[in-house]
Scaffold this motif. Sequence first.
Motif, PDB file in Angstrom:
ATOM      1  N   LEU A   4      -6.967  24.655  -4.711  1.00  0.00           N
ATOM      2  CA  LEU A   4      -6.491  24.364  -3.460  1.00  0.00           C
ATOM      3  C   LEU A   4      -7.625  23.465  -2.819  1.00  0.00           C
ATOM      4  O   LEU A   4      -8.724  23.739  -2.595  1.00  0.00           O
ATOM      5  N   ILE A   6      -8.488  21.693   0.815  1.00  0.00           N
ATOM      6  CA  ILE A   6      -8.296  22.303   2.224  1.00  0.00           C
ATOM      7  C   ILE A   6      -9.133  21.432   3.197  1.00  0.00           C
ATOM      8  O   ILE A   6     -10.513  21.349   2.910  1.00  0.00           O
ATOM      9  N   TRP A  15      -3.559  20.334   3.562  1.00  0.00           N
ATOM     10  CA  TRP A  15      -3.954  20.811   2.051  1.00  0.00           C
ATOM     11  C   TRP A  15      -3.318  20.029   1.178  1.00  0.00           C
ATOM     12  O   TRP A  15      -2.081  19.405   1.419  1.00  0.00           O
ATOM     13  N   SER A  17      -2.617  20.590  -3.340  1.00  0.00           N
ATOM     14  CA  SER A  17      -3.044  21.154  -4.655  1.00  0.00           C
ATOM     15  C   SER A  17      -3.527  20.245  -5.989  1.00  0.00           C
ATOM     16  O   SER A  17      -3.171  19.127  -5.829  1.00  0.00           O
ATOM     17  N   TRP A  29      -0.393  21.577   8.397  1.00  0.00           N
ATOM     18  CA  TRP A  29       0.293  22.622   9.059  1.00  0.00           C
ATOM     19  C   TRP A  29      -0.415  22.952  10.387  1.00  0.00           C
ATOM     20  O   TRP A  29      -1.878  23.237  10.277  1.00  0.00           O
ATOM     21  N   HIS A  43      -2.776  30.564   7.128  1.00  0.00           N
ATOM     22  CA  HIS A  43      -2.202  29.597   6.451  1.00  0.00           C
ATOM     23  C   HIS A  43      -2.800  29.770   4.895  1.00  0.00           C
ATOM     24  O   HIS A  43      -1.960  29.522   3.768  1.00  0.00           O
ATOM     25  N   LEU A  44      -3.982  30.328   4.708  1.00  0.00           N
ATOM     26  CA  LEU A  44      -4.494  30.461   3.369  1.00  0.00           C
ATOM     27  C   LEU A  44      -3.606  31.470   2.726  1.00  0.00           C
ATOM     28  O   LEU A  44      -3.608  31.611   1.508  1.00  0.00           O
ATOM     29  N   THR A  46      -0.846  32.416   3.365  1.00  0.00           N
ATOM     30  CA  THR A  46       0.376  31.930   2.705  1.00  0.00           C
ATOM     31  C   THR A  46       0.370  31.196   1.728  1.00  0.00           C
ATOM     32  O   THR A  46       1.246  31.309   0.572  1.00  0.00           O
ATOM     33  N   LEU A  47      -0.434  30.283   1.470  1.00  0.00           N
ATOM     34  CA  LEU A  47      -0.439  29.336   0.216  1.00  0.00           C
ATOM     35  C   LEU A  47      -1.035  30.263  -0.995  1.00  0.00           C
ATOM     36  O   LEU A  47      -0.337  29.944  -2.084  1.00  0.00           O
ATOM     37  N   GLN A  50       1.993  31.792  -2.426  1.00  0.00           N
ATOM     38  CA  GLN A  50       3.070  30.974  -3.077  1.00  0.00           C
ATOM     39  C   GLN A  50       2.644  30.480  -4.461  1.00  0.00           C
ATOM     40  O   GLN A  50       3.399  29.917  -5.275  1.00  0.00           O
ATOM     41  N   GLN A  51       1.474  30.278  -4.788  1.00  0.00           N
ATOM     42  CA  GLN A  51       0.894  30.035  -6.030  1.00  0.00           C
ATOM     43  C   GLN A  51      -0.335  30.509  -6.688  1.00  0.00           C
ATOM     44  O   GLN A  51      -1.206  31.139  -5.935  1.00  0.00           O
TER      45      GLN A  51
END
Length: 256
Positions: A4, A6, A15, A17, A29, A43-44, A46-47, A50-51
């Motif tokens: 990631l 950032i 951000w 990837s 965001w 936010h981190l 959440t990220l 997600q992955q």
Amino acid sequence: MTTLLIDAGNSRLKWASFSKGQRSPQQAWPYGEHLPQTGVLLHLQTLLAQQSVERIILVHVLGAAFTEALEAFCAQQAVGLSVVQAQAGVYGLELAYPNPAQFGVDRFVGLLAARKLLGSQAAILIDCGTAVTVDALQADGKHLGGVILPGLQLLSDALIHRTQAAHMSATPFEQAKVFNNNTLQSMGSGCLLSLVGALEGIGTRMQEQMTEPAQILLCGGDTELLTNHLRLRHLAYPEALMEGLVYVAEQEACKL
């Protein structure tokens, strides 16, 4: 596995990837009602949900205490973390500042972006965000120094709050021109064109004092507003700082 990238600013987190040599488009965001330090961590979370992320490479301007909070967060999440710091003699750059720690890390990443995008070509980097920074870099990697000036919104805010126009909430920057028939448009055009004029003057003076032709690289959040008015020949690349973080990721991979 994914890295990631950032860029944690004062008002929003940007951000992308990076995996198998490819970078995704940048996303931004806002922090909303949260303080930046809290907003970044939310936010981190959440990220990471997600992955699958192996490492985070991050640049921020939020202070040493926030770096400690990030380190604790990433240790808890079992994710590697590299917080980019301005340093002397790394990545082939020789900084002009006697104390590299006093050189803004966002400016440092901008110089890395110039290296990534332009190779060994001399560059003048204009990063137009909340503040605008202009830095010159020789082809051999020697940083000549630069200037810092207020960004577009800061100019507008100062004009509104220090004049009888304090009742106005914002000035329009679109369709800037020199002949305006109302106060609000006059103010917006004046702020944008004054910044453009300053950048043209600074860029011209820098180029006159450099010993080699330099490519001007325009980046940052106000790139689209400025690029059509700037009369200096330049390359507009709003997401350049992400390319600077890609450069860091590539250099770290070479050390493994």
